[in-house]
Scaffold this active site. Structure first.
Site, short mmCIF file in Angstrom:
data_model
loop_
_atom_site.label_atom_id
_atom_site.label_comp_id
_atom_site.label_asym_id
_atom_site.label_seq_id
_atom_site.Cartn_x
_atom_site.Cartn_y
_atom_site.Cartn_z
N CYS A 173 4.89 -2.89 1.41
CA CYS A 173 4.82 -2.74 3.19
C CYS A 173 4.54 -3.98 3.86
CB CYS A 173 3.89 -1.53 3.24
SG CYS A 173 2.24 -1.84 3.01
N HIS A 212 -2.49 -0.74 5.18
CA HIS A 212 -0.91 -0.43 5.21
C HIS A 212 -0.30 -1.43 6.54
CE1 HIS A 212 2.86 1.67 5.06
NE2 HIS A 212 2.82 1.89 6.36
#
Length: 973
Positions: free
Chosen positions: A284, A890
Site C-alpha cells: 500500500c 496503512h
C-alpha cells in the site's frame, strides 16, 4: 554445559565480541537472541565499560537463554515488526553454540536460526532473513485445504515443488504444475524452477496451488492462451502493456504463462487515471506514492506521450539501465488507458526491488522513501546528459548570493538534466557559521522535496507504578508527563509532586517476569524506556554518605513447581518466580536469619495472614502427617529454630518496611493477566530425599513421639539467587542466630512452602493496586499545527548536534556550528514531506498531530529569498496518507484528477470520489503541490465525474492482453 566447564567472563566477553564483528556471508546461519537477555549477559561479563566494576557477580548471571519477549503470547511465533538491536540481537552460529553450551536455554523454547540471503540484482546486499515467508500451499483439487509452510525468499521454485510433493505424497515421476493464486480467480503458472521465490515476485502469505496431470495427458486447469506480447531485451518500447504480467526486462524472460481476464475489465470505458492498484503484499505504501506521482500532470503527459522513449539513458552508470523508466511508463500507460479500473503493479514492484533491496521484500515500507527513490531512479534513467563532465565546486567567498546560486544551478545542470529536474527540483541556500572564528560558509544545493520538522511538544506520557515503603499501602499506578529527551531523575521529580517523597528516596526499575530486569541510574535517558516496559518506582530510606547502617536488598518470591521442568539437568531445580519483586531495607550489620524473616513477613502483612500459634498448618490433614517445608540442608540449620509466631507480633511494630509492587506485566487495567508463571524461571534447590520418595516428616525430621516440643515451621525460607532468580548461589543464609553478610547487590529469594502459600498468601490482595486520577485523565489535547509553522521551523537557525559537527576550514577542526536553510527557488511541482516519524536506538515515535494545510492558494513568497519574479502560489494535487502506528499501518492517497479537477480517494485497488475538505487529516504524510499557471486542465467530459469502485472478483489476464473468454482459454475455478 561445555566440556571442561564455563570459561571465565573475560574469555566469554572476548569470544562473543569477536563473533559480533564477523561479516555476513551468503548462506551462513545466524541466530536471534533477545536483547534483554543479552544485555543481562553483558552486565554479567562486564562487556561495557560501565559494567566492568560488577563483572562476574553471581547475582548478575543471566541464567538460561530466554527469548520469550520476542514471541507472541502463548505462541512460538515471532512478534511482528521487531527491530534489530532494539528488540533482538543477531548472533553468528559459532557464538550462539557457545552461549547455548555455557547457559542452556529455557525448556520449551527452540533456537531461532535464520539464513543470510542476498537481496537485489544490480545493487546487491546481504541480510539476515529474520522473517521467512509463510506460504499457503494446497492441491488444485482441494483449494480450500491450505497448509502453511515457511520458506526463505531465496528458496527456488524447484525447492517449493519438492516440499509440496512431500506434503501431498506425490511421487517424483508424476508431472505437476505450480500456480500462483492472487485472488479467487486469478492464477499465474510458475514454470521457471530456478527462480527464487523473491525473483518470482511471490510474497508472504501467497497461495500456491499444485496441479497434477491427468492420466489421459490433459490438465485439470485448461492451458490458457499465451500472450505474444513481451518486453524486449533491448528495452525498445512496445505497444503491448505487460504491467499485469510477471515479465522481466532482463532478457525478456517471463515467469510463467499468462492467465486471463474476462470482458468485465476490458473493452469497457473507464476514466483514464482512475485506476486502482492491487495490494500484492504490504504494498500500500507503493500504491500511495504511485498514485500521487500519476496525478502530476506534466509527468504523466510525458510518459503517456512516449517522450520518455526518446530520452531513455541505458548507459548511465548511476541509473538503472532504463528499467525503472520502462516499468513506470508501462504502468502509467495502463492506468491512463481508460481500459481498466484496477491493475497489478507487479513489474514495477519487481523492477524497484532489483535496484533497491529494501523494497524487494513484502514488509511495510515508507511511501516517502519510495517516492524519493522513484524520482531519483527516473531522473538517472532519463538523464539527457550522456557523459557527465567533471565540475569543481567553488566557495562563495563573500560573493553575492545571486551569483553563487546561478553558478551552483548551472554546474548542477551540466550533470543533471531530465524531466525530473524540469518538474521537481528547486534550490536551497545553506548557511553554516563557526561559533569560534565566526567563519560563514554558504552553499546552494538542489532539492527534490522539502522534509519539514513538526513543532510539537517534546513530552511523552509514561505509566509507572509507585511502591511506597509503608507495607499497608497498596502500590499506585500513575500516568506521568515527562520530557522525551529527559533523564530518569525527571521521572522521580514529577512523581514526587504527587506522593510527597523526595526524589532521592526513589529507585526506578524495569520489572519483567517477576524480577528486576534493570535498575536505572538517575542520569540515564528516558528514551531507552519503551511504552511496553513495566516501570516500578520504589520508595527507599533516605541515604546519607555517613550512614551505612542500612542496605537495600532485592527480594524475589518463588514457589515450588508441580513438576520439575528440568528433570534432565541436575543443576536446575523446582522453583519458579511469582508475584512482584521487592526492595527491602535491612540492617547492614547484626541482621540474623530471624531478623530478616520478620522484616519480610512484616512487609507482607497486607497480603499474608499470619497463622495462629495453635495452627499446625504444616500437618497433612488427610494422613495426619507433617509436611517437609525445607530442603535437606535447611533441616540441620533449623534445629536451633525457636517459635516464631510470638516473635513476629512483637517485632513487626518496630521494623522498617520495604517495598512491594503489583502484578507483573500489568497493563494498568487491574486484571490478573500479567500474573502468568514464566515457563523459563526455574532454580536450584536441594529437595529432601524423603519428600522425593513420597515420605513426609516435620521440619526437624522428628517422629510422632517428639511432636510435643516441635517448633513452629517458617512459612518460607531464603536463598541467595542471581538477578534472574533462576540460579542459586553458593553462599547460603544460615539460620543459626549469627549475623548474615548482606550486600546491596544481593538478590534474596523468598521460597514459599506450597501449603503455606495456599493457606496464608492472599493473591487478590497481593495483586491489587490503586489507580491514581492521572490515569483517568484524557490524553493531552492535540495541538493543531499550521503548515506555516513547519516552514518557519525549517528555516530557523539551529545548532548542530554533538554527533553531527561541521569541519571549519579556518579553525581546522570540527565545530558545533549553527546552520540555517533558506529557499532560493521553487520547482513547478513541490513535494512536502511532514516528518511524522522519529527513531533512535531506544525510541520510536509517530507524531499524529493534525497539520492544517491549504488545498488552494499556498503562498510561499515570504519563504523565497531570491526576490525572483516567479509565481509562488501553489495548489494541492496529491496527499499520501499514513494511518496507524510505527512498523505497520496503512497508506492511501487523495489525488486531484487533472481532467475534471475533482478529488478522488485511492485505497489500493479501490478508487472513489472524494472532496477537497477530506484531504486535510492527521494521516496526511506527503503533500504534492502544483505551481499555479504551469498546467491548464482540459475541459472535463461528461463521463469523467463518475465514482469508480472496482472489484477484484473477476479473472485477470496477468500479461495485460485482452483474451476473449472461451471454453478452450478459460483458466478459472
Amino acid at each position: 554445559m561445555a566440556e571442561g566447564g564455563v570459561p571465565d567472563v573475560e574469555t566469554q566477553k572476548t569470544f562473543i565480541a569477536n563473533q559480533l564483528q564477523k561479516p555476513l556471508i551468503l548462506g551462513e546461519t545466524w541466530y536471534i537472541l533477545d536483547t534483554k537477555w543479552f544485555k543481562q549477559w553483558k552486565t554479567f561479563v562486564g562487556y561495557d565499560q560501565w559494567d566492568q566494576y560488577g563483572a562476574a557477580e553471581p547475582s548478575s548471571n543471566p541464567g538460561p537463554i530466554d527469548n520469550k519477549p520476542l514471541y507472541e503470547e502463548e505462541s512460538k511465533k515471532l512478534k511482528e515488526h521487531l527491530i534489530d538491536e532494539l528488540d533482538y540481537t543477531l548472533m553468528p552460529d559459532e557464538g550462539w553454540d557457545k552461549l547455548l553450551s555455557w547457559y542452556g536455554m529455557v525448556q520449551g523454547q527452540e533456537p531461532q536460526a535464520r539464513k543470510v540471503i542476498e537481496e537485489g540484482v544490480y545493487s546487491k546486499s546481504l541480510k539476515v532473513e529474520v522473517y521467512p515467508w509463510t506460504m499457503k500451499i494446497c492441491e488444485n483439487s482441494k483449494p480450500d485445504e491450505q497448509i502453511q509452510k515457511q520458506f526463505s525468499r531465496s528458496d527456488t521454485i524447484e525447492q517449493l515443488e519438492k516440499v509440496m510433493r512431500l506434503e501431498f505424497n506425490i511421487p517424483d515421476n508424476k508431472e505437476v504444475r505450480l500456480w500462483n493464486r492472487y485472488m479467487t480467480n486469478m492464477y499465474e503458472q510458475l514454470n521457471k524452477k530456478d527462480n527464487t521465490l523473491q525473483d518470482a515476485s511471490l510474497y508472504n502469505g501467497q497461495v500456491i496451488v499444485l496441479e497434477q496431470k491427468n492420466d489421459d495427458g490433459t490438465w485439470p486447469r485448461q492451458t490458457p492462451q499465451k500472450s505474444t506480447f513481451t518486453s524486449s531485451a533491448s528495452g525498445t518500447s512496445s505497444s503491448s502493456l505487460s504491467t499485469r504480467s510477471g515479465n522481466t526486462y532482463g532478457g525478456g524472460t517471463s515467469y510463467g504463462s499468462s492467465s486471463y481476464y474476462d470482458n468485465g475489465h476490458s473493452g469497457g470505458s473507464y476514466t483514464p487515471g482512475l485506476c486502482g492498484l492491487s495490494n500484492i503484499g504490504n504494498t500500500c505504501f507503493m500504491n500511495s506514492a504511485i498514485q500521487c506521482m500519476s496525478n502530476v500532470p506534466k509527468l504523466t503527459e510525458y510518459f503517456t506521450s512516449n517522450k520518455w522513449a526518446e530520452e531513455i539513458n541505458e548507459d548511465n552508470p548511476l541509473g538503472m539501465h532504463g528499467e525503472i523508466a520502462r516499468s513506470y511508463a508501462e504502468l502509467i500507460q495502463v492506468m491512463w488507458s481508460g481500459k481498466y479500473n484496477f491493475t497489478i503493479p507487479r513489474n514495477f514492484k519487481y523492477s524497484v526491488g532489483r535496484f533497491a533491496p529494501q523494497f524487494s521484500g513484502y514488509q511495510q515500507q515508507d511511501s516517502q522513501e519510495l517516492m524519493a527513490f522513484l524520482l531519483d531512479g527516473l531522473h538517472e534513467d532519463l538523464n539527457r546528459i550522456k557523459k557527465k563532465p567533471y565540475v569543481e565546486l567553488k566557495d562563495a567567498n563573500n560573493r553575492p548570493d545571486k551569483e553563487v546560486a546561478n553558478e551552483a544551478w548551472d554546474c548542477y545542470k551540466l550533470r543533471n538534466d531530465s524531466i525530473i529536474t524540469d518538474i521537481f527540483h528547486g534550490l536551497l541556500k545553506s548557511t553554516v557559521q563557526c561559533p569560534e572564528c565566526e567563519k560563514i560558509s554558504v552553499t546552494f544545493d538542489p532539492f527534490c522535496y522539502l522534509s519539514l520538522p513538526m513543532p510539537v511538544k517534546k513530552e511523552r506520557q509514561l505509566e509507572i507504578f509507585w511502591v511506597p515503603m509503608d507495607p499497608f499501602k497498596k502500590p499506585v499506578q500513575f500516568k506521568l508527563t515527562v520530557p522525551k529527551m529527559g533523564i530518569v531523575s525527571d521521572i522521580c521529580e514529577v512523581l514526587s509532586q504527587f506522593v510527597n517523597v523526595d526524589k532521592n528516596c526513589m529507585v526506578v526499575t524495569d520489572v519483567y517476569n517477576h524480577r528486576f530486569h534493570k535498575t536505572f541510574l538517575m542520569t540515564e535517558t528516558i528514551s531507552q524506556i519503551l511504552d511496553r516496559d513495566d516501570i516500578f518506582v520504589y520508595e527507599v530510606p533516605a541515604r546519607s554518605p555517613n550512614d551505612d547502617s542500612q542496605v537495600v536488598v532485592s527480594i524475589y518470591m518463588r514457589e515450588e513447581r508441580n513438576k520439575p521442568m528440568y528433570s534432565n539437568q541436575s543443576h536446575l531445580g523446582t522453583y519458579q518466580l511469582f508475584g512482584q519483586p521487592l526492595m527491602l531495607p535491612v540492617p547492614r550489620r547484626e541482621c540474623s536469619y530471624d531478623t530478616l524473616y520478620n522484616l519480610v513477613l512484616h512487609r507482607f502483612e497486607r497480603f499474608v495472614q499470619v497463622p495462629k500459634d495453635e495452627d499446625k498448618w504444616w500437618v497433612c490433614e488427610e494422613e495426619s502427617q507433617d509436611i517437609d517445608i525445607g530442603s535437606s540442608d535447611e533441616l540441620e540449620d533449623n534445629n536451633s529454630a525457636t517459635t516464631h509466631s510470638q516473635q513476629q507480633q512483637q517485632q513487626q511494630q518496630n521494623h522498617t518496611s520495604g517495598d512491594g509492587p503489583i502484578c507483573n506485566g500489568d497493563s494498568g487495567n487491574g486484571d490478573d493477566s500479567g500474573m502468568e508463571i514464566s515457563n523459563g524461571e526455574s532454580t536450584t534447590s536441594e529437595t529432601s530425599s524423603d519428600v522425593d520418595n513420597g515420605k513426609f516428616s516435620d521440619i526437624n525430621g522428628q517422629s510422632d513421639s517428639d511432636k510435643e516440643i516441635e517448633p513452629t515451621p517458617r512459612l518460607f525460607k531464603f536463598s541467595i539467587v542471581n538477578s534472574y532468580g533462576n540460579s542459586e548461589m553458593d553462599y547460603k543464609l544460615k539460620d543459626d542466630g549469627s549475623s548474615l553478610k548482606i550486600g546491596s547487590r544481593m538478590y534474596i529469594s523468598v521460597d514459599w512452602n506450597h501449603i503455606a502459600k495456599e493457606k496464608f498468601y492472599v493473591d487478590s490482595e497481593a495483586e491489587s493496586f490503586e489507580i491514581h486520577e492521572t490515569m483517568k485523565c484524557k490524553p493531552q489535547k492535540k495541538v493543531v499545527i499550521q503548515l506555516n509553522d513547519c516552514l518557519q521551523l525549517f528555516t530557523t537557525t539551529e545548532k548542530l548536534g554533538e554527533n553531527d559537527p561541521w569541519y571549519c576550514p579556518e579553525c581546522k577542526k570540527h565545530q558545533q556550528a549553527t546552520k540555517k536553510f533558506d529557499i532560493w527557488s521553487l520547482p513547478d511541482t513541490l513535494i512536502i514531506h511532514l516528518k511524522r516519524f522519529s527513531y533512535n536506538r531506544y525510541w520510536r515515535d509517530k507524531i499524529d498531530a493534525l497539520v492544517e494545510f491549504p488545498a488552494r492558494d499556498l503562498d510561499l513568497r515570504n519563504y523565497v529569498i531570491s526576490n525572483s519574479d516567479e509565481p509562488s502560489v501553489y495548489d494541492l494535487i496529491g496527499v499520501s496518507n499514513h494511518y496507524g502506528g510505527l512498523g505497520g499501518g496503512h497508506y492511501t492517497a487523495y489525488c486531484k484528477h487533472s481532467e475534471d479537477d475533482s478529488w478522488y480517494y485511492y485505497d489500493d485497488s479501490s478508487v472513489s470520489q472524494s472532496s477537497e475538505e477530506s484531504t486535510v487529516s492527521k494521516a496526511a504524510y506527503v503533500l504534492v503541490y502544483q505551481r499555479r499557471g504551469t498546467w491548464k486542465s482540459n475541459t472535463p467530459s461528461a463521463s469523467s465525474t463518475a465514482t469508480v469502485t472496482c472489484s477484484e472478483d473477476n479473472d485477470i489476464d496477468i500479461n495485460g492482453t485482452d483474451i476473449k473468454p472461451s471454453d478452450d482459454t478459460m483458466d478459472c475455478n
